[in-house]
Structures are given as structure tokens and as C-alpha cells.
Scaffold this motif. Sequence first.
Motif, PDB file in Angstrom:
ATOM      1  N   PHE A  86     -18.033 -23.793  38.810  1.00  0.00           N
ATOM      2  CA  PHE A  86     -17.191 -25.364  38.727  1.00  0.00           C
ATOM      3  C   PHE A  86     -18.343 -26.133  38.127  1.00  0.00           C
ATOM      4  O   PHE A  86     -19.763 -25.975  37.706  1.00  0.00           O
ATOM      5  CB  PHE A  86     -18.156 -25.803  40.947  1.00  0.00           C
ATOM      6  CG  PHE A  86     -16.976 -25.537  40.947  1.00  0.00           C
ATOM      7  CD1 PHE A  86     -15.357 -26.952  41.677  1.00  0.00           C
ATOM      8  CD2 PHE A  86     -16.460 -24.226  41.258  1.00  0.00           C
ATOM      9  CE1 PHE A  86     -14.568 -26.058  42.185  1.00  0.00           C
ATOM     10  CE2 PHE A  86     -15.132 -23.616  42.572  1.00  0.00           C
ATOM     11  CZ  PHE A  86     -14.280 -24.468  42.505  1.00  0.00           C
ATOM     12  N   PHE A  87     -18.290 -26.977  37.403  1.00  0.00           N
ATOM     13  CA  PHE A  87     -19.066 -27.946  36.375  1.00  0.00           C
ATOM     14  C   PHE A  87     -18.381 -29.409  36.696  1.00  0.00           C
ATOM     15  O   PHE A  87     -17.685 -30.003  37.228  1.00  0.00           O
ATOM     16  CB  PHE A  87     -17.998 -28.187  35.335  1.00  0.00           C
ATOM     17  CG  PHE A  87     -18.751 -26.648  34.818  1.00  0.00           C
ATOM     18  CD1 PHE A  87     -19.289 -25.863  32.910  1.00  0.00           C
ATOM     19  CD2 PHE A  87     -17.600 -25.398  34.975  1.00  0.00           C
ATOM     20  CE1 PHE A  87     -19.642 -24.958  33.344  1.00  0.00           C
ATOM     21  CE2 PHE A  87     -18.253 -24.034  34.204  1.00  0.00           C
ATOM     22  CZ  PHE A  87     -18.999 -23.825  33.868  1.00  0.00           C
ATOM     23  N   ALA A  88     -19.678 -30.538  36.914  1.00  0.00           N
ATOM     24  CA  ALA A  88     -19.721 -31.097  37.311  1.00  0.00           C
ATOM     25  C   ALA A  88     -20.055 -32.050  36.099  1.00  0.00           C
ATOM     26  O   ALA A  88     -21.126 -32.612  35.411  1.00  0.00           O
ATOM     27  CB  ALA A  88     -20.370 -31.737  38.261  1.00  0.00           C
ATOM     28  N   ASN A  89     -18.975 -33.644  35.949  1.00  0.00           N
ATOM     29  CA  ASN A  89     -18.671 -34.635  35.332  1.00  0.00           C
ATOM     30  C   ASN A  89     -19.375 -35.153  35.365  1.00  0.00           C
ATOM     31  O   ASN A  89     -20.392 -36.502  34.544  1.00  0.00           O
ATOM     32  CB  ASN A  89     -17.793 -35.030  34.318  1.00  0.00           C
ATOM     33  CG  ASN A  89     -16.254 -34.207  33.563  1.00  0.00           C
ATOM     34  OD1 ASN A  89     -17.230 -33.173  33.197  1.00  0.00           O
ATOM     35  ND2 ASN A  89     -15.794 -34.199  33.904  1.00  0.00           N
ATOM     36  N   THR A  90     -19.411 -35.837  36.923  1.00  0.00           N
ATOM     37  CA  THR A  90     -20.307 -37.277  37.358  1.00  0.00           C
ATOM     38  C   THR A  90     -20.937 -36.415  38.780  1.00  0.00           C
ATOM     39  O   THR A  90     -20.541 -35.248  39.130  1.00  0.00           O
ATOM     40  CB  THR A  90     -19.844 -38.460  38.007  1.00  0.00           C
ATOM     41  OG1 THR A  90     -18.765 -37.629  38.942  1.00  0.00           O
ATOM     42  CG2 THR A  90     -18.509 -38.920  37.063  1.00  0.00           C
TER      43      THR A  90
END
Length: 115
Positions: A86-90
Motif C-alpha cells: 500500500f502507498f498513500a498519496n494523502t
Amino acid sequence: MANYTKVSKEQGARIELHEKLGLTGAEISINTLPAGEHVPFVHAHKQNEEIYYIEKGNGKVIVDKEEIILSQGDWIKIKPAGKRQFFANTDMTYICIQVKENSLESFTAEDSILV
């Protein structure tokens, strides 16, 4: 002894409810990734499928090298063998429900008893 266990929401990057609630058939965790951060490992499971709910924010998950965009309100199920990260932009908060694949023998109405 009561037929329920209650806990209040806590703060933290990851909260696992199997310990807090004494869960025996599922694992539920509440996870927070700050903007620009990612889960620092790729993983899969032996037996458990995972169901994710994006509670806040947006980002992406890569499953078996396929990029899937995630936004607030999205649900996604990943089979045990799916390699995920998983990767978060915000700032992103998501709930992960982990259960043994194919273990549910009956659903809501079928499993209820009128008393």
C-alpha cells in the motif's frame, strides 16, 4: 461473563483488534499511512484473504504488480496469494479485515437464531 467486548478508538499507526477484543475468527486492524509513505514490505498470506476499507484519504495498492487506485469509501478484497503493498498519496486511514478464505459457512440471516 458478558457476551460482548467493547473498546474505544485509539490513536496509532496500526491498531490490531484481535488482542483488544479477543477475536477468534478474524483479525481486524486500523491502519494509518501518512501522505507520501508506504507499507515498507510486500506480503501475501498462506490462508487468509484480506478485505480493506479506505476510511480516509487516497493512494494505491499494488497487487501482483497491478496498480489499483484507492479513494475514500472504496472496498477491495485480496486473495491470500496476492502480493500486496500500500502507498498513500494523502494521509490515508484504512481498515483491514483478515479471515480464512472459504471459511464462512453461512451468512447473516442463515446464521441467526430468533430468541
